[in-house]
Design a protein around this motif. Structure first.
Motif, PDB file in Angstrom:
ATOM      1  N   TYR A  97       0.825  -1.386  -0.036  1.00  0.00           N
ATOM      2  CA  TYR A  97       0.022  -0.207   0.034  1.00  0.00           C
ATOM      3  C   TYR A  97       0.798   1.349   0.209  1.00  0.00           C
ATOM      4  CZ  TYR A  97      -3.900  -3.146   1.037  1.00  0.00           C
ATOM      5  OH  TYR A  97      -4.926  -3.965   0.748  1.00  0.00           O
ATOM      6  N   PHE A 119       1.112 -18.326   1.153  1.00  0.00           N
ATOM      7  CA  PHE A 119       0.523 -19.507   0.836  1.00  0.00           C
ATOM      8  C   PHE A 119      -0.341 -19.473  -0.301  1.00  0.00           C
ATOM      9  CE2 PHE A 119      -2.946 -16.559   1.386  1.00  0.00           C
ATOM     10  CZ  PHE A 119      -2.752 -15.964   2.370  1.00  0.00           C
ATOM     11  N   ILE A 125       1.290  -9.057  -7.937  1.00  0.00           N
ATOM     12  CA  ILE A 125       0.962  -7.708  -7.862  1.00  0.00           C
ATOM     13  C   ILE A 125       0.440  -7.209  -9.411  1.00  0.00           C
ATOM     14  CG2 ILE A 125       1.724  -7.229  -5.525  1.00  0.00           C
ATOM     15  CD1 ILE A 125       3.729  -5.374  -6.774  1.00  0.00           C
ATOM     16  N   HIS A 128      -2.233  -4.379  -9.377  1.00  0.00           N
ATOM     17  CA  HIS A 128      -1.752  -3.073  -8.831  1.00  0.00           C
ATOM     18  C   HIS A 128      -1.158  -2.413  -9.911  1.00  0.00           C
ATOM     19  CE1 HIS A 128      -1.901  -5.005  -4.573  1.00  0.00           C
ATOM     20  NE2 HIS A 128      -2.052  -5.980  -5.408  1.00  0.00           N
ATOM     21  N   VAL A 163      -8.597 -10.010 -12.012  1.00  0.00           N
ATOM     22  CA  VAL A 163      -9.181 -10.878 -10.978  1.00  0.00           C
ATOM     23  C   VAL A 163      -9.609  -9.827  -9.798  1.00  0.00           C
ATOM     24  CG1 VAL A 163      -7.648 -12.839 -11.057  1.00  0.00           C
ATOM     25  CG2 VAL A 163      -6.757 -10.765  -9.826  1.00  0.00           C
ATOM     26  N   SER A 165      -9.319  -8.186  -6.715  1.00  0.00           N
ATOM     27  CA  SER A 165      -8.325  -8.294  -5.730  1.00  0.00           C
ATOM     28  C   SER A 165      -8.441  -7.049  -4.674  1.00  0.00           C
ATOM     29  CB  SER A 165      -6.928  -8.033  -6.255  1.00  0.00           C
ATOM     30  OG  SER A 165      -6.058  -7.631  -5.576  1.00  0.00           O
ATOM     31  N   VAL A 166      -8.488  -7.365  -3.648  1.00  0.00           N
ATOM     32  CA  VAL A 166      -8.788  -6.492  -2.348  1.00  0.00           C
ATOM     33  C   VAL A 166      -7.524  -5.482  -2.459  1.00  0.00           C
ATOM     34  CG1 VAL A 166      -8.493  -6.349   0.132  1.00  0.00           C
ATOM     35  CG2 VAL A 166      -9.782  -8.176  -0.897  1.00  0.00           C
ATOM     36  N   GLU A 191     -14.810  -5.929  -0.128  1.00  0.00           N
ATOM     37  CA  GLU A 191     -14.622  -6.459   1.376  1.00  0.00           C
ATOM     38  C   GLU A 191     -15.096  -5.098   2.251  1.00  0.00           C
ATOM     39  OE1 GLU A 191     -13.418  -8.006  -0.772  1.00  0.00           O
ATOM     40  OE2 GLU A 191     -12.878 -10.088  -0.062  1.00  0.00           O
ATOM     41  N   VAL A 329      -9.907 -18.821  -3.547  1.00  0.00           N
ATOM     42  CA  VAL A 329      -9.173 -17.540  -3.649  1.00  0.00           C
ATOM     43  C   VAL A 329      -7.732 -17.729  -3.894  1.00  0.00           C
ATOM     44  CG1 VAL A 329      -8.571 -15.415  -2.457  1.00  0.00           C
ATOM     45  CG2 VAL A 329     -10.741 -16.092  -2.547  1.00  0.00           C
ATOM     46  N   TRP A 330      -7.183 -18.461  -2.879  1.00  0.00           N
ATOM     47  CA  TRP A 330      -5.598 -18.741  -2.964  1.00  0.00           C
ATOM     48  C   TRP A 330      -5.462 -20.093  -3.603  1.00  0.00           C
ATOM     49  CZ3 TRP A 330      -2.961 -14.550  -2.751  1.00  0.00           C
ATOM     50  CH2 TRP A 330      -3.372 -13.708  -1.965  1.00  0.00           C
ATOM     51  N   ARG A 373      -3.845 -17.458   9.655  1.00  0.00           N
ATOM     52  CA  ARG A 373      -5.066 -18.142   9.713  1.00  0.00           C
ATOM     53  C   ARG A 373      -4.757 -19.581  10.223  1.00  0.00           C
ATOM     54  NH1 ARG A 373      -7.223 -13.212  11.305  1.00  0.00           N
ATOM     55  NH2 ARG A 373      -6.734 -11.918   9.222  1.00  0.00           N
TER      56      ARG A 373
HETATM   57  C1  EPZ Z   1      -6.033  -9.495   1.179  1.00  0.00           C
HETATM   58  O1  EPZ Z   1      -4.752 -10.171   0.502  1.00  0.00           O
HETATM   59  C2  EPZ Z   1      -5.896 -10.094   2.595  1.00  0.00           C
HETATM   60  N1  EPZ Z   1      -4.459  -9.308   3.088  1.00  0.00           N
HETATM   61  C3  EPZ Z   1      -5.701 -11.377   3.022  1.00  0.00           C
HETATM   62  O2  EPZ Z   1      -5.725 -11.874   4.109  1.00  0.00           O
HETATM   63  C4  EPZ Z   1      -6.920 -12.209   2.188  1.00  0.00           C
HETATM   64  O3  EPZ Z   1      -6.693 -13.326   2.105  1.00  0.00           O
HETATM   65  C5  EPZ Z   1      -7.050 -11.703   0.743  1.00  0.00           C
HETATM   66  O4  EPZ Z   1      -7.030 -10.299   0.626  1.00  0.00           O
HETATM   67  C6  EPZ Z   1      -8.276 -12.077   0.099  1.00  0.00           C
HETATM   68  O5  EPZ Z   1      -9.244 -11.739   0.953  1.00  0.00           O
HETATM   69  C7  EPZ Z   1      -4.619  -7.924   3.558  1.00  0.00           C
HETATM   70  O6  EPZ Z   1      -5.385  -7.396   3.521  1.00  0.00           O
HETATM   71  C8  EPZ Z   1      -3.207  -7.511   3.927  1.00  0.00           C
HETATM   72  P1  EPZ Z   1      -6.040 -10.203  -3.167  1.00  0.00           P
HETATM   73  P2  EPZ Z   1      -4.348  -9.553  -0.962  1.00  0.00           P
HETATM   74  O7  EPZ Z   1      -5.294  -9.450  -3.944  1.00  0.00           O
HETATM   75  O8  EPZ Z   1      -5.166  -8.253  -1.193  1.00  0.00           O
HETATM   76  C9  EPZ Z   1      -4.680 -12.948  -7.034  1.00  0.00           C
HETATM   77  C10 EPZ Z   1      -4.913 -12.472   6.261  1.00  0.00           C
HETATM   78  O9  EPZ Z   1      -5.016 -13.701   6.722  1.00  0.00           O
HETATM   79  N2  EPZ Z   1      -3.946 -11.537  -7.551  1.00  0.00           N
HETATM   80  O10 EPZ Z   1      -7.309  -9.858  -2.888  1.00  0.00           O
HETATM   81  O11 EPZ Z   1      -2.986  -9.817  -1.160  1.00  0.00           O
HETATM   82  C11 EPZ Z   1      -4.329 -13.486  -5.970  1.00  0.00           C
HETATM   83  O12 EPZ Z   1      -2.905 -14.369  -6.296  1.00  0.00           O
HETATM   84  C12 EPZ Z   1      -4.534 -12.230   4.845  1.00  0.00           C
HETATM   85  O13 EPZ Z   1      -5.502 -11.629   6.911  1.00  0.00           O
HETATM   86  C13 EPZ Z   1      -3.480 -11.567  -8.639  1.00  0.00           C
HETATM   87  O14 EPZ Z   1      -3.668 -12.373  -9.468  1.00  0.00           O
HETATM   88  O15 EPZ Z   1      -5.244 -10.568  -1.753  1.00  0.00           O
HETATM   89  C14 EPZ Z   1      -5.395 -14.341  -5.281  1.00  0.00           C
HETATM   90  O16 EPZ Z   1      -5.390 -15.387  -5.889  1.00  0.00           O
HETATM   91  C15 EPZ Z   1      -3.653 -13.083   4.028  1.00  0.00           C
HETATM   92  N3  EPZ Z   1      -3.047 -10.394  -9.073  1.00  0.00           N
HETATM   93  C16 EPZ Z   1      -6.490 -13.066  -5.644  1.00  0.00           C
HETATM   94  O17 EPZ Z   1      -6.113 -12.517  -6.515  1.00  0.00           O
HETATM   95  C17 EPZ Z   1      -2.768  -9.330  -8.338  1.00  0.00           C
HETATM   96  O18 EPZ Z   1      -2.214  -8.179  -8.745  1.00  0.00           O
HETATM   97  C18 EPZ Z   1      -6.968 -12.470  -4.275  1.00  0.00           C
HETATM   98  O19 EPZ Z   1      -5.773 -11.718  -3.867  1.00  0.00           O
HETATM   99  C19 EPZ Z   1      -3.320  -9.400  -7.047  1.00  0.00           C
HETATM  100  C20 EPZ Z   1      -4.098 -10.584  -6.513  1.00  0.00           C
END
Ligand code: EPZ
Length: 431
Positions: A97, A119, A125, A128, A163, A165-166, A191, A329-330, A373
């Motif tokens: 961020y 995980f 990113i 982003h 995707v 992405s939070v 979220e 998601v993961w 978690r």
């Molecule tokens: C946030 O991670 C949370 N972390 C995670 O919580 C949470 O598991 C996740 O959101 C999903 O809800 C924080 O807020 C610090 P994403 P983030 O970007 O933002 C793919 C916890 O336990 N993706 O929503 O990194 C990615 O690989 C943590 O508190 C891309 O492909 O997650 C995943 O499969 C761990 N390209 C999916 O999107 C990107 O540029 C969701 O990731 C970004 C993400």
């Protein structure tokens, strides 16, 4: 090595107050970089990821004052450094961020590639970066750093996320609030912490509409000024205590929550036969009888949260029948299953699917917290299990749960934090 030692089998009774949302705080703290004034942020959770994020801001030259354990004042005026210290940024995933916030304010950011829970495989990113580029920044990744540069300033643009992405949604919001013109993020994440970041920025003078839906419109403003903001309660911390009662039994009043944010979790627990009563800012959870099997698929909000998947898998491991858990998601969020099997759980994993055959009881063992978690799941398993459970590597748990041991002890759990000699020291040297 720090451990948690739990003597399980004791139901939980009483009240637990939930702390501020870690994943909201981790975005709101760097958002203070965009503000020309003092931000007083209340309901900050005292967890190690948040402490690191505050330290990073201090190292960048911000004035950060702790007014109480849950209130900080941040003043980023006069901050000179736009290169985030790499030793610290690599320790938390949410350091990404800083890219959006520094780019948004100074049109330049340099941040070491982020760390955090391991995980998701690569944890890209790219979304982003796609967003920053849509606003006119040139982004480079080299020698472990991401550099974003927009010498001529940032211009609003349209971004359709490939995707949901939070992190990308919040980072693009941060970069766009001070950009010239309008930015539209489509297929945005929804979220509660996204709404919280938007509310924080709007309360400081930003113009963001649609947060909480999949289209967010950000009209750039000239500047943001200081103010006071209180972070929402942590949905996942609350969910973890709900799951703890479902697994260990008892009845808890979980206070300082927004029940609506918990719907996706409480609906599943009700299906399993757990009693849920909702109040304005509290939820009572009671487990009396046996648990019924259910299937769970994790999805972006308002779907079932991936950050509750390990904790709920523990509950399902004690439900009669076979439950299917699908991680949506993961790629790789079942590393904890090996640990849970050591406690007697019957779980088979194939890719993103876990087949959980309920057992009558879990039994205490020495297990590892593989990540945040997963660690919470081990605590729940330990609370429900017969005998003694020792959880190693608890620093992962302390990244995201404030005063977990104290909160659980106050409601009747037999859990202590203890130091165990590191293995290398424990094994006598051969002569
Ligand atoms: C946030 O991670 C949370 N972390 C995670 O919580 C949470 O598991 C996740 O959101 C999903 O809800 C924080 O807020 C610090 P994403 P983030 O970007 O933002 C793919 C916890 O336990 N993706 O929503 O990194 C990615 O690989 C943590 O508190 C891309 O492909 O997650 C995943 O499969 C761990 N390209 C999916 O999107 C990107 O540029 C969701 O990731 C970004 C993400």
């Amino acid at each position: 090595m720090e451990t948690f030692v739990i003597h399980g089998g004791k139901p939980l009774f009483g009240e637990i107050a939930v702390s501020g949302a870690k994943n909201a705080a981790l975005a709101i703290i760097p958002a203070a970089i965009l503000v020309d004034g003092v931000c007083r942020i209340e309901n900050i959770p005292c967890v190690s990821d948040v402490i690191i994020q505050l330290d990073i801001l201090r190292q960048l030259g911000a004035k950060v004052r702790s007014m109480s354990p849950t209130v900080v004042e941040i003043d980023c005026r006069g901050m000179k450094n736009k290169k985030a210290p790499d030793e610290m940024t690599r320790r938390i995933r949410a350091s990404y961020y800083l890219l959006g916030a520094l780019l948004g304010h100074y049109h330049y950011a340099e941040v070491a590639l982020p760390g955090g829970c391991n995980f998701g495989g690569v944890r890209p990113i790219d979304q982003h970066i796609k967003g920053f580029e849509a606003l006119g920044a040139v982004v480079r990744q080299e020698k472990g750093y991401v550099t974003a540069n927009a010498e001529a300033g940032l211009l609003g643009g349209n971004v359709y996320l490939d995707v949901v992405s939070v992190g990308a949604t919040m980072n693009i919001m941060l970069a766009a609030v001070l950009a010239e013109g309008q930015t539209v993020i489509e297929n945005a994440a929804k979220e509660p912490h996204i709404v919280d970041l938007a509310n924080f920025l709007n309360s400081m003078g930003a113009d963001i509409m649609g947060a909480g839906t999949d289209v967010i419109k950000i009209r750039g403003v000239e500047g943001l000024s200081g103010g006071v903001y209180s972070i929402i309660p942590d949905q996942i911390e609350a969910g973890t205590y709900l799951a703890a009662v479902a697994a260990a039994g008892g009845s808890l009043l979980i206070k300082n929550v927004i029940p609506k944010h918990l719907d996706c979790i409480t609906a599943k627990l009700s299906e399993m036969g757990v009693e849920i009563e909702e109040y304005d800012e509290a939820v009572r959870v009671t487990r009396r009888g046996p648990l019924t099997r259910v299937n769970i698929k994790t999805l972006p909000y308002p779907g079932f949260p991936t950050d509750m998947q390990p904790q709920m898998t523990v509950v399902l491991s004690l439900a009669a029948g076979t439950s299917i858990v699908t991680e949506g998601v993961w790629d790789n969020r079942y590393r904890y299953v090996d640990e849970l099997r050591r406690m007697g759980a019957h779980i088979q994993v194939d890719g993103r699917v876990a087949v959980v055959e309920g057992v009558e009881r879990l039994t205490g063992a020495t297990v590892r917290a593989c990540d945040l978690r997963a660690g919470a799941a081990m605590v729940i398993a330990g609370l429900a299990a017969e005998g003694e459970t020792v959880i190693e590597e608890v620093h992962h748990i302390e990244r995201g749960y404030e005063a977990l041991v104290d909160k659980l002890r106050r409601v009747g759990a037999d859990i202590v934090r203890s130091s165990k000699p590191d293995d290398v020291r424990a094994i006598p040297k051969a002569k």
